[in-house]
Scaffold this motif. Structure first.
Motif, short mmCIF file in Angstrom:
data_model
loop_
_atom_site.label_atom_id
_atom_site.label_comp_id
_atom_site.label_asym_id
_atom_site.label_seq_id
_atom_site.Cartn_x
_atom_site.Cartn_y
_atom_site.Cartn_z
N ILE A 356 0.85 -1.20 0.00
CA ILE A 356 0.00 0.00 0.00
C ILE A 356 0.88 1.24 0.00
O ILE A 356 1.84 1.34 0.78
CB ILE A 356 -0.91 0.03 1.24
N CYS A 357 0.57 2.20 -0.88
CA CYS A 357 1.30 3.46 -0.86
C CYS A 357 0.34 4.60 -1.17
O CYS A 357 -0.81 4.38 -1.56
CB CYS A 357 2.47 3.45 -1.83
N GLU A 358 0.81 5.80 -1.00
CA GLU A 358 -0.01 6.99 -1.23
C GLU A 358 0.29 7.53 -2.62
O GLU A 358 1.43 7.88 -2.91
CB GLU A 358 0.31 8.04 -0.17
N PRO A 359 -0.71 7.62 -3.49
CA PRO A 359 -0.45 8.14 -4.83
C PRO A 359 -0.18 9.64 -4.79
O PRO A 359 -0.71 10.35 -3.92
CB PRO A 359 -1.74 7.83 -5.59
N PRO A 360 0.63 10.16 -5.69
CA PRO A 360 0.83 11.60 -5.78
C PRO A 360 -0.40 12.25 -6.40
O PRO A 360 -1.33 11.58 -6.83
CB PRO A 360 2.05 11.73 -6.70
N GLY A 361 -0.39 13.57 -6.46
CA GLY A 361 -1.48 14.26 -7.15
C GLY A 361 -2.41 14.99 -6.20
O GLY A 361 -2.35 14.84 -4.98
N PRO A 362 -3.33 15.76 -6.79
CA PRO A 362 -4.18 16.65 -6.01
C PRO A 362 -5.50 16.06 -5.53
O PRO A 362 -6.25 16.72 -4.82
CB PRO A 362 -4.47 17.77 -7.02
#
Length: 447
Positions: A356-362
């Motif tokens: 599990i990871c945190e996607p980049p972006g707004p």
């Protein structure tokens, strides 16, 4: 503005968020001289599939010698991906020029426009200035109040209707279908994909109300596999032994809609040559949609960001005989309604390892802290939390299983950028004898 200055100005409008409505974009386009009226177009809406359908249609039109603009969203790596002519992204310096002209009008009118309204106006203006013969325009979200819905298309397309963006479009299929059906115009033919019966009723009611001729998947046109090839039975034509470069079992629906659109455009005097259709289909490129990288035991990138998308992904994996894999997953939750826990639950059934990871972006990414509040290793014994997409990819490649990256297009874009940047930055993949030899995977991909 130069490109960096243009991006800085554009990013400043992210804080406006999503504000459905046509008043602001209409005023802006009027000030720009109505560039959206300078060329014929097709307009596409849908929960899933509209981007792939748009890419297929654009490739076919370009193969016929038509200078074809393609506007899509979101982008995977660079905003330039949203604006294409004959498959080529807008050059950064050219985008800066277009955004400069849009900025002047925005500031003169003192308009509180959103990021998407600016890019939509920029696309219409760019295509007009480049004198395209045709444009393929994809909705950002919904349809009725989407900024792209100021265009007057020759054909409207609704690819699918499923639960997504419920905070903006409604909590049930009836409401979501109503918003999608908002792109159907008076007297303009509409092509409708495979949609649930409840949604179909809403769409047909709108079409009848505005006297729009409507063509339905499974009734007026369809595509099925015949061996390794595809067979299209359409409105008037039958095309056999078709090959589509895009992978995934769900692409047959998108192919069918694109070819139905081409038949309707033929009625408006546009060319329809079977040899050029075939050439276009073999050259379609649409990154991040069941895209395969032959690294290690194989990496599949797929932007399945809702329940319907996850089901389509799982179906395609099954067709490839991939039942066990390493899952790299991240999600966004703009609007607070994304069923990311349910999506993970569905995907986890075949996952030997979950990263599990945190996607980049707004788009309000689901943070690691959010994930840890809801799930634990007790729930998913093979789970691990990664600080970055790069860390997740490096760990995945050490597992020796096929890798599936999904959940958010922003995550897919980040992983794809690493993969396209070269293998020198990645660890040597673990070499083991896997249950699915690569030659078999490639054979399945060619089906």
């Amino acid at each position: 503005m130069n490109f960096e200055e243009a991006l800085t100005w554009l990013e400043q409008h992210q804080f406006h968020g999503i504000k459905p409505g046509l008043a602001r974009i209409s005023r802006l386009l009027e000030a720009l001289g109505h560039p959206e009226k300078c060329y014929p177009c097709v307009h596409l809406a849908g929960t899933n599939g509209k981007g792939s359908t748009a890419a297929i249609l654009s490739a076919i039109l370009s193969a016929h010698g038509l200078r074809t603009g393609l506007y899509t969203s979101p982008h995977l790596v660079s905003v330039t991906e949203r604006f294409r002519i004959d498959g080529r992204e807008i050059p950064p310096e050219r985008l800066a020029e277009v955004l400069t002209r849009v900025r002047r009008k925005v500031e003169a009118l003192d308009l509180p426009v959103t990021y998407f309204e600016i890019t939509t106006a920029a696309a219409f203006l760019y295509f007009a200035e480049e004198k395209v013969d045709f444009a393929v325009i994809e909705c950002g979200m919904g349809g009725r109040l989407d900024a792209t819905n100021v265009c007057r298309p020759l054909v409207s397309v609704i690819t699918s209707v499923a639960r997504d963006h419920t905070a903006y479009l409604g909590n049930n299929l009836w409401q979501i279908a109503f918003e999608k059906a908002g792109i159907i115009k008076s007297g303009v033919p509409a092509v409708i994909g495979k949609v649930p019966p409840e949604a179909r009723k809403v769409i047909l009611a709108k079409a009848i109300n505005v006297k729009s001729p409507t063509y339905l998947w499974g009734h007026d046109f369809r595509v099925r596999k015949t061996g390794k090839r595809l067979l299209y039975r359409g409105l008037r034509r039958t095309l056999r032994n078709l090959t589509l470069s895009l992978r995934g079992t769900f692409q047959k629906y998108n192919l069918g809609m694109a070819l139905a659109v081409m038949e309707l455009l033929e009625e408006n005097g546009f060319p329809f040559r079977e040899d050029l259709i075939r050439r276009g289909l073999e050259g379609v490129v649409w990154p991040g949609r069941f895209e395969y990288f032959p690294l290690g035991s194989g990496i599949i990138l797929d932007g399945a960001h809702n329940e319907e998308g996850v089901e389509a992904l799982l179906s395609s994996l099954k067709q490839m005989d991939i039942h066990k894999y390493c899952l790299v997953f991240g999600a966004t939750n703009e609007g607070g309604e994304k069923p990311y826990l349910y999506m993970l639950q569905k995907l986890a059934r075949g996952a030997e390892k979950i990263l599990i990871c945190e996607p980049p972006g707004p788009r309000h990414p689901v943070s690691l802290a959010d994930w840890k509040r809801h799930i634990s290793q007790k729930d998913y014994p093979g789970i691990d939390f990664c600080q970055t997409p790069e860390e997740a990819l490096k760990k995945a490649l050490k597992e020796g299983s096929p890798v599936v990256v999904t959940g958010s297009l922003y995550l897919v874009g980040a992983i794809r950028k690493i993969l396209k940047g070269g293998e020198e930055s990645l660890p040597s993949p673990k070499v083991i004898r896997i249950r699915i030899p690569l030659h078999r995977v490639r054979k399945c991909l060619d089906r």
